[in-house]
Write an enzyme that holds these catalytic residues in place. Structure first.
Site, PDB file in Angstrom:
ATOM      1  N   SER A 245      40.020  42.972  28.372  1.00 40.54           N
ATOM      2  CA  SER A 245      38.715  43.065  29.139  1.00 40.54           C
ATOM      3  C   SER A 245      37.696  43.822  28.401  1.00 40.54           C
ATOM      4  O   SER A 245      36.638  44.241  28.784  1.00 40.54           O
ATOM      5  CB  SER A 245      38.827  43.844  30.468  1.00 40.54           C
ATOM      6  OG  SER A 245      39.583  45.049  30.574  1.00 40.54           O
ATOM      7  N   GLY A 246      38.019  44.274  27.122  1.00 40.96           N
ATOM      8  CA  GLY A 246      37.367  44.922  26.261  1.00 40.96           C
ATOM      9  C   GLY A 246      37.509  44.699  24.945  1.00 40.96           C
ATOM     10  O   GLY A 246      38.341  43.721  24.559  1.00 40.96           O
TER      11      GLY A 246
ATOM     12  N   HIS B  74      54.167  42.243  37.867  1.00 41.59           N
ATOM     13  CA  HIS B  74      53.961  43.668  38.555  1.00 41.59           C
ATOM     14  C   HIS B  74      55.344  44.161  39.070  1.00 41.59           C
ATOM     15  O   HIS B  74      56.072  43.482  39.833  1.00 41.59           O
ATOM     16  CB  HIS B  74      52.799  43.477  39.795  1.00 41.59           C
ATOM     17  CG  HIS B  74      51.577  43.428  39.142  1.00 41.59           C
ATOM     18  ND1 HIS B  74      50.690  44.411  39.894  1.00 41.59           N
ATOM     19  CD2 HIS B  74      50.819  43.084  38.040  1.00 41.59           C
ATOM     20  CE1 HIS B  74      49.386  44.252  39.346  1.00 41.59           C
ATOM     21  NE2 HIS B  74      49.512  43.453  38.126  1.00 41.59           N
TER      22      HIS B  74
ATOM     23  N   LYS C 200      32.841  38.798  36.473  1.00 46.22           N
ATOM     24  CA  LYS C 200      32.348  40.121  36.027  1.00 46.22           C
ATOM     25  C   LYS C 200      30.998  39.747  35.278  1.00 46.22           C
ATOM     26  O   LYS C 200      30.638  38.441  35.300  1.00 46.22           O
ATOM     27  CB  LYS C 200      33.235  40.698  35.000  1.00 46.22           C
ATOM     28  CG  LYS C 200      34.444  41.119  35.047  1.00 46.22           C
ATOM     29  CD  LYS C 200      35.549  41.718  34.389  1.00 46.22           C
ATOM     30  CE  LYS C 200      37.017  42.058  35.045  1.00 46.22           C
ATOM     31  NZ  LYS C 200      37.713  42.788  33.975  1.00 46.22           N
TER      32      LYS C 200
ATOM     33  N   GLY D 299      48.424  46.696  30.402  1.00 44.78           N
ATOM     34  CA  GLY D 299      49.094  47.410  31.648  1.00 44.78           C
ATOM     35  C   GLY D 299      48.348  47.763  32.574  1.00 44.78           C
ATOM     36  O   GLY D 299      46.938  48.392  32.242  1.00 44.78           O
ATOM     37  N   GLU D 300      48.725  48.444  33.661  1.00 46.83           N
ATOM     38  CA  GLU D 300      48.415  49.349  34.870  1.00 46.83           C
ATOM     39  C   GLU D 300      49.337  50.232  35.045  1.00 46.83           C
ATOM     40  O   GLU D 300      50.681  49.926  35.200  1.00 46.83           O
ATOM     41  CB  GLU D 300      48.255  48.268  35.957  1.00 46.83           C
ATOM     42  CG  GLU D 300      47.335  47.044  36.021  1.00 46.83           C
ATOM     43  CD  GLU D 300      45.852  47.539  35.961  1.00 46.83           C
ATOM     44  OE1 GLU D 300      45.544  48.723  36.526  1.00 46.83           O
ATOM     45  OE2 GLU D 300      44.983  46.572  35.996  1.00 46.83           O
TER      46      GLU D 300
END
Length: 339
Positions: free
Chosen positions: A177-178, A42, A198, A110-111
């Site tokens: 996550s997808g 990060h 989740k 990423g974020e």
């Protein structure tokens, strides 16, 4: 081909501790019997107060020199916007040369809070996915070829060579996550990374079927991949303490629409601090009983994940490592026949 062994790792909380203390924790993790240490990459943390964000690349090099056997990797790094893939290819080839067989490059889309503060554009998901796919392909080419000329949609090289690289290429894991990125991991990666806490249906109905689909379309076998679950766990002999420890990481419980477009750690912190403690803790396995704790972890082993990397939220990580080393890891190893 022999499936990867079941491993139990430690997630170094880079958003919570400075680089020197974090390195000490990585050394302690090895001493307490963990098999791997992973770190995020990060630019900015999830919260401003008490937040940290050491750079992963120099940190991995330093920790490699202080440890002997643990696997070291990123979970995850974004090789697409603030980095050129060629820079990451060179950095991880160097790490792999220095610590052969011990380095993993974990990548993801990423974020925005790590890219926008540098004045960089934050693309839509479709472009971020395309960039990730192209970057992994370019890294592979740079690790296997010489004088590589690459003309992609987003990246190019002109007779580029990575001169120092290990005998065996560093494994690349894709975090997802997808279904699209998970399917990509099955097709082109050496491993797959996702996170716990989740809805169970996400794993059983979406991610694992997508992973199998990607593997099958590439003519591979699922047991060729390392399947890594980043486990959110808060274990302490005091259950209330274990619950309250999750407060620092409350941002992880924010819904995607709540944190969309939030690039300021102060604003992320404000949103997270508004959550009740029950919601802040909702992503975590919160336990004070070792057998109960292991039984909840077993759920992910039963799903087929072979590499569990434990992320603890508390400020006393040495206490966590000691408790896990004494009470949890021996039970887990006995459970999987390593006792």
């Amino acid at each position: 081909m022999t499936p990867p062994p079941i491993r139990f790792g430690y997630k170094a909380s880079a958003e919570q501790f400075g680089p020197s203390e974090l390195a000490d924790l990585a050394v302690a993790a090895e001493e307490h019997g963990f098999d791997s240490v992973f770190i995020s990459d990060h630019l900015q943390p999830w919260r401003h107060d008490g937040g940290h964000a050491p750079a992963s690349l120099p940190w991995l090099g330093a920790v490699g020199a202080r440890t002997q056997r643990v696997i070291l990797g990123t979970s995850v790094l974004t090789p697409t916007i603030r980095y050129h893939p060629g820079v990451i290819a060179q950095a991880f080839a160097t790490l792999g040369s220095m610590y052969p067989g011990r380095i993993v490059l974990g990548v993801g889309t990423g974020e925005s809070l790590n890219e926008v503060p540098l004045g960089l554009a934050w693309p839509e998901q479709k472009e971020r996915f395309a960039r990730l796919k192209e970057s992994v392909n370019l890294i592979h080419e740079l690790w296997t070829g010489e004088r590589v000329t690459f003309e992609g949609e987003y990246y190019r090289t002109d007779k580029a060579t990575i001169y120092d690289r290990p005998a065996d290429p560093v494994p690349i894991y894709i975090g997802a996550s997808g279904p699209a990125a998970t399917r990509l991991a099955g097709r082109i990666a050496d491993g797959f990374i996702t996170t716990s806490g989740k809805a169970p249906s996400l794993y059983t109905d979406t991610l694992l079927p997508a992973l199998r689909d990607g593997v099958e379309k590439a003519g591979r076998r699922l047991d060729e991949l390392d399947t890594l679950m980043e486990m959110k766990v808060s274990f302490d002999t005091d259950r209330e303490r274990a619950m309250q420890d999750t407060r620092f990481w409350a941002a992880l419980a924010l819904k995607p629409e709540q944190k969309a477009g939030v690039e300021d750690p102060l604003e992320m912190q404000r949103l997270a601090d508004e959550l009740p403690i029950e919601q802040a803790a909702s992503r975590w396995i919160v336990s004070d009983d070792p057998d109960e704790h292991v039984e909840k972890i077993r759920t992910y082993l039963d799903l087929g994940f072979r590499h569990l990397v434990f992320h603890a939220p508390g400020h006393d990580q040495q206490r966590f490592l000691a408790l896990y080393g004494e009470q949890i890891l021996p039970r887990l190893r006995a459970l999987v026949g390593q006792g």
